[in-house]
Design an enzyme around this catalytic site. Structure first.
Site, PDB file in Angstrom:
ATOM      1  N   LEU A  53       6.668   2.983   1.829  1.00 40.99           N
ATOM      2  CA  LEU A  53       7.561   1.836   1.956  1.00 40.99           C
ATOM      3  C   LEU A  53       8.686   2.073   2.963  1.00 40.99           C
ATOM      4  O   LEU A  53       9.219   3.170   3.070  1.00 40.99           O
ATOM      5  CB  LEU A  53       8.162   1.496   0.591  1.00 40.99           C
ATOM      6  CG  LEU A  53       7.163   1.216  -0.535  1.00 40.99           C
ATOM      7  CD1 LEU A  53       7.901   0.788  -1.795  1.00 40.99           C
ATOM      8  CD2 LEU A  53       6.140   0.160  -0.129  1.00 40.99           C
ATOM      9  N   ASP A  72       2.296  -9.676   9.084  1.00 42.41           N
ATOM     10  CA  ASP A  72       0.845  -9.823   8.959  1.00 42.41           C
ATOM     11  C   ASP A  72       0.541 -11.319   8.842  1.00 42.41           C
ATOM     12  O   ASP A  72       0.159 -11.818   7.777  1.00 42.41           O
ATOM     13  CB  ASP A  72       0.340  -9.049   7.751  1.00 42.41           C
ATOM     14  CG  ASP A  72       0.584  -7.558   7.893  1.00 42.41           C
ATOM     15  OD1 ASP A  72      -0.071  -6.931   8.743  1.00 42.41           O
ATOM     16  OD2 ASP A  72       1.436  -7.019   7.158  1.00 42.41           O
ATOM     17  N   MET A 112       0.831  -1.202   0.000  1.00 41.71           N
ATOM     18  CA  MET A 112       0.000   0.000   0.000  1.00 41.71           C
ATOM     19  C   MET A 112       0.866   1.253   0.000  1.00 41.71           C
ATOM     20  O   MET A 112       0.379   2.353   0.283  1.00 41.71           O
ATOM     21  CB  MET A 112      -0.954   0.002   1.193  1.00 41.71           C
ATOM     22  CG  MET A 112      -2.008  -1.098   1.116  1.00 41.71           C
ATOM     23  SD  MET A 112      -3.519  -0.728   2.028  1.00 41.71           S
ATOM     24  CE  MET A 112      -2.881  -0.542   3.684  1.00 41.71           C
ATOM     25  N   HIS A 125       9.473  -3.614   3.435  1.00 43.64           N
ATOM     26  CA  HIS A 125       8.969  -3.801   2.064  1.00 43.64           C
ATOM     27  C   HIS A 125      10.109  -4.106   1.103  1.00 43.64           C
ATOM     28  O   HIS A 125       9.982  -4.954   0.209  1.00 43.64           O
ATOM     29  CB  HIS A 125       8.237  -2.536   1.589  1.00 43.64           C
ATOM     30  CG  HIS A 125       6.992  -2.218   2.344  1.00 43.64           C
ATOM     31  ND1 HIS A 125       6.924  -1.178   3.253  1.00 43.64           N
ATOM     32  CD2 HIS A 125       5.767  -2.781   2.339  1.00 43.64           C
ATOM     33  CE1 HIS A 125       5.702  -1.111   3.753  1.00 43.64           C
ATOM     34  NE2 HIS A 125       4.976  -2.078   3.219  1.00 43.64           N
ATOM     35  N   GLY A 130       4.896 -10.519   3.803  1.00 41.81           N
ATOM     36  CA  GLY A 130       5.641 -10.552   5.050  1.00 41.81           C
ATOM     37  C   GLY A 130       4.914 -11.335   6.131  1.00 41.81           C
ATOM     38  O   GLY A 130       3.682 -11.348   6.200  1.00 41.81           O
ATOM     39  N   SER A 146       7.058  -1.291  10.454  1.00 46.50           N
ATOM     40  CA  SER A 146       5.678  -1.096  10.034  1.00 46.50           C
ATOM     41  C   SER A 146       5.484   0.357   9.639  1.00 46.50           C
ATOM     42  O   SER A 146       6.086   1.263  10.238  1.00 46.50           O
ATOM     43  CB  SER A 146       4.712  -1.446  11.173  1.00 46.50           C
ATOM     44  OG  SER A 146       3.390  -1.054  10.868  1.00 46.50           O
ATOM     45  N   SER A 147       4.631   0.590   8.660  1.00 44.40           N
ATOM     46  CA  SER A 147       4.301   1.967   8.287  1.00 44.40           C
ATOM     47  C   SER A 147       3.696   2.716   9.465  1.00 44.40           C
ATOM     48  O   SER A 147       3.862   3.933   9.589  1.00 44.40           O
ATOM     49  CB  SER A 147       3.332   1.961   7.099  1.00 44.40           C
ATOM     50  OG  SER A 147       3.919   1.362   5.967  1.00 44.40           O
TER      51      SER A 147
END
Length: 283
Positions: A29, A151, A26, A33, A148, A186-187
């Protein structure tokens, strides 16, 4: 690196791409990612193929009170990172391209796993994920897709989807990329304030405490998790769930299970963080 925004551009690229590995994202990055992309590139390079990343903030996986509008859009910076990593193409469709008929009325409906763990707190989330990933698979037609393990529940949903719907795609699960202090990348880490960021590694530390207890022979998983939840609460965390599950279907583990996953979702301030570890016990 090619930037593809339309389905026609994507399909023209696909015709000559050979063996393709897809990394769905999404955007916004980070190194996690890019690690997925490196795995995809390592997989396709010996086959003379290409790696493509998708960047699409998928509205149907967000609930009405979630952060769709504030989810960071950093497309130019994302492309710089992907190009530096050696990714061959980026698919960056608009919402209208992915959902050309307006409201989506056809969905991929995962089994009851979608309603447990994160699904209990994010109703409809995994249906939205499964649907958009199916659409991406139909459009890109990858041979391999990389996701990944952070999740973890998502990975299990998608592995089951590919298997049961007979999709000719190999799913690769990538180990979690972490900061030096152990925090899973994580974002959403960008939402943490300075004090929260200093506290955040406690989540992984609690998982490692559970790992150590299990390694020493403790099999009262419910008690281990209750103690960890109490310790987190004492430091200001609000935990949605923390449990030891079997890796197969993420049901609570029994003493007979050998392949375990310790899964947690907990709030630090206004930021919801997830993490997990896998444990394999001797037979």
């Amino acid at each position: 690196m090619q930037i593809l925004t339309s389905i026609a551009e994507l399909r023209a690229w696909r015709k000559t791409a050979g063996h393709v590995a897809l990394v769905p994202t999404m955007g916004n990055l980070h190194e996690g990612h890019i690690t997925l992309c490196r795995t995809a590139l390592a997989h396709t390079a010996p086959l003379g193929g290409q790696t493509i990343a998708s960047i699409f903030v998928n509205p149907i996986q967000f609930g009405p009170n979630e952060d769709l509008d504030k989810y960071p859009r950093t497309f130019e910076a994302d492309c710089e990172k992907l190009q530096a990593a050696g990714v061959h193409a980026v698919f960056h469709p608009s919402v209208d391209t992915m959902y050309p008929y307006g409201e989506q009325t056809y969905f991929v409906e995962p089994p009851e796993l979608q309603n447990r763990l994160c699904g209990e707190f994010r109703p409809g989330h995994f249906r939205g994920v499964a649907t958009v990933v199916t659409k991406l698979f139909n459009l890109v037609q990858p041979d391999t897709a990389v996701f990944g393990k952070k999740d973890y529940q998502q990975l299990k949903v998608l592995e089951g989807m590919v298997q049961q719907l007979n999709m000719p795609i190999t799913i690769l699960g990538q180990e979690i990329a972490r900061a030096p202090d152990g925090l899973a990348l994580s974002s959403r880490n960008g939402y943490l304030g300075a004090a929260e960021r200093a506290e955040a590694p406690r989540l992984q530390q609690e998982l490692q405490t559970i790992r150590s207890a299990i390694a020493s022979g403790v099999r009262d998983y419910e008690a281990l998790c209750a103690q960890a939840r109490d310790r987190l609460a004492a430091h200001g965390w609000r935990t949605d769930y923390l449990l030891v599950a079997n890796q197969r279907d993420l049901r609570p583990a029994t003493a007979a299970d050998r392949a375990l996953a310790v899964l947690v979702a907990s709030w630090l301030g206004t930021t919801r963080l997830i993490d997990n570890i896998e444990i394999t016990l001797a037979a």
